[in-house]
Design an enzyme around this catalytic site. Sequence first.
Site, mmCIF file in Angstrom:
data_model
loop_
_atom_site.group_PDB
_atom_site.id
_atom_site.type_symbol
_atom_site.label_atom_id
_atom_site.label_comp_id
_atom_site.label_asym_id
_atom_site.label_seq_id
_atom_site.Cartn_x
_atom_site.Cartn_y
_atom_site.Cartn_z
ATOM 1 N N SER A 298 -22.675 -4.189 18.236
ATOM 2 C CA SER A 298 -22.505 -3.946 16.799
ATOM 3 C C SER A 298 -23.839 -3.753 16.075
ATOM 4 C CB SER A 298 -21.693 -5.103 16.195
ATOM 5 O OG SER A 298 -21.260 -4.801 14.887
ATOM 6 N N ASP A 309 -33.874 6.236 19.238
ATOM 7 C CA ASP A 309 -33.828 7.618 18.765
ATOM 8 C C ASP A 309 -35.181 8.080 18.215
ATOM 9 O OD1 ASP A 309 -31.176 7.565 19.440
ATOM 10 O OD2 ASP A 309 -30.440 8.298 17.513
ATOM 11 N N LYS A 323 -19.936 -1.327 20.703
ATOM 12 C CA LYS A 323 -19.092 -1.546 19.513
ATOM 13 C C LYS A 323 -19.741 -0.840 18.327
ATOM 14 C CE LYS A 323 -17.288 -5.018 16.294
ATOM 15 N NZ LYS A 323 -17.829 -4.336 15.096
#
Length: 530
Positions: A298, A309, A323
């Site tokens: 999460s 990224d 999740k």
Amino acid sequence: MSNKKTQVWFPLLFSITMVAGMFLGYKMRDNMPGRGFFYMEKTRPVQEVLDLVNSKYVDEVKTNELADTAIQAILSKLDPHSVFIASDEVDMVNEEMAGKFYGIGIEYEMYDDTLTVMAIVKDGPAAKAGVLPGDQFIKAGDSLLSGVKLKASGIRRFLKGDKNTKVVITVLRSGTQKQITITRDMIARSSVDASYMVDSGIGYIRLNKFTMTTYREFMQALDELHKNGLKKLILDLRGNGGGVLDQATAIADEFLEGDKLITYTQGVHNAKKEYRCQKVGVFEKEPLVILADEGTASASEVLLGALQDWDRATIIGRRSFGKGLVQEQYNLSDGSALRLTIARYYTPLGRSIQRSYANGQQSYYDEVMKRAQNNLSESADTVQHDAKSTFTTPRGKKLYGGGGIAPDIFMAHDTAQYPEIGTMLKLNAKGTINLFSARYYQQHKARIDAYTTPAAFKKDFVLTDADWQFFSAAAARDSVATTNMSIAQKDYLSRQVRSAIAYQLWRSQGYFEVVNENDAEMKKAISILQ
């Protein structure tokens, strides 16, 4: 004349106003929560069935429990993370997010149907009153806590309470009963399990969750490490199941420069919402390694995804849970709550963090268990890359969709040192190691208290042969045999016991300083940073 005009126009004006109000109210009803004055709808079959059972069924039934079951059945058709929270669980769930509650300050397990103290919050109410690890709670006031098979909610009712209220606990210690009066107070639940310098210039912080106080606690830990010469950081998110999103994005902001995108959320009924960096961070350039595993979920995955990224950190470990669904909590009329999924998380490059749950909830959670067990011996991730969703970072690194965040450096468990899975599951289920450490500390308190820091304990404390025999006897009582274990497996269990004993003195700080000494992922992280 004026009076006559009023008599003529006032009723007409009143009628126009009332009609306009009715029209506006009718138009606004779709945007209003709940049922408005003009809201009319036929009774749904679910309610009809409950009404018929309540009025016609042959026996008396608890319709509230039936309603709860019906709600859970509805949610099971949605996604694995939309959940119904019963009224007696709401306070506990909210406390987890708040990071504090009022109580007596102990950690416990039910052992042989008796509440046994595993650890005590330093300077907390129980510690001030003289409670010790290993104490067994027999009564709270006149209410039995032993031998009555209390549910967790029942135990919390006795131990928690308003600030400055008192509870008299009857404890059993070394075969003798005594009464201890404890005055309840605020108990903080820190998100920072441990924070310390592991090597020259290399610091370590472990976060266990993201609550409303996590960012503040993290910054305090980071500031303290800077005072001790921090130049490079290991951030441990293994087992961190997530929590409050804006706390994770605030921490990401400390690592990323400019106004970089951290994450965005989007759903059918929720427009795209971006979370971007808003300030100059305190750790934007320094080397950073993050540890992650299948328990990292999460909000933790939001942090992982953003840093990966933007080529900002090296991630070591195993693929995260997967999740990527956003929940919002709605309070219901009976005190219960609905935590409903309203959107999905996406990384800055547009990767969806969420794994597929198309095969049902059982398969969804089984996949993680199988992945964890398979990773004990496999050298590659068991979740396949989705070649159809390929992403490229600014520095040209290829990343893939498919759910979860794959590490930059995969590390499987070292199977040679672990006892078999069944043995470890049994030891954990029985609480054998924790109970042994609590009782060991009670019996050797003077010797253990002589260690003033986790570093000193880690350096000098060893389990003697007599100590190992003592542990083996405790394990045997829980139907776990240690006689056929290899030397490596015994060493592993000994380290777990030593770490659990360190927990008695310094709680999670002591535990992780000791257990990390032989942790493979930690060793890899240190070698990379060096």
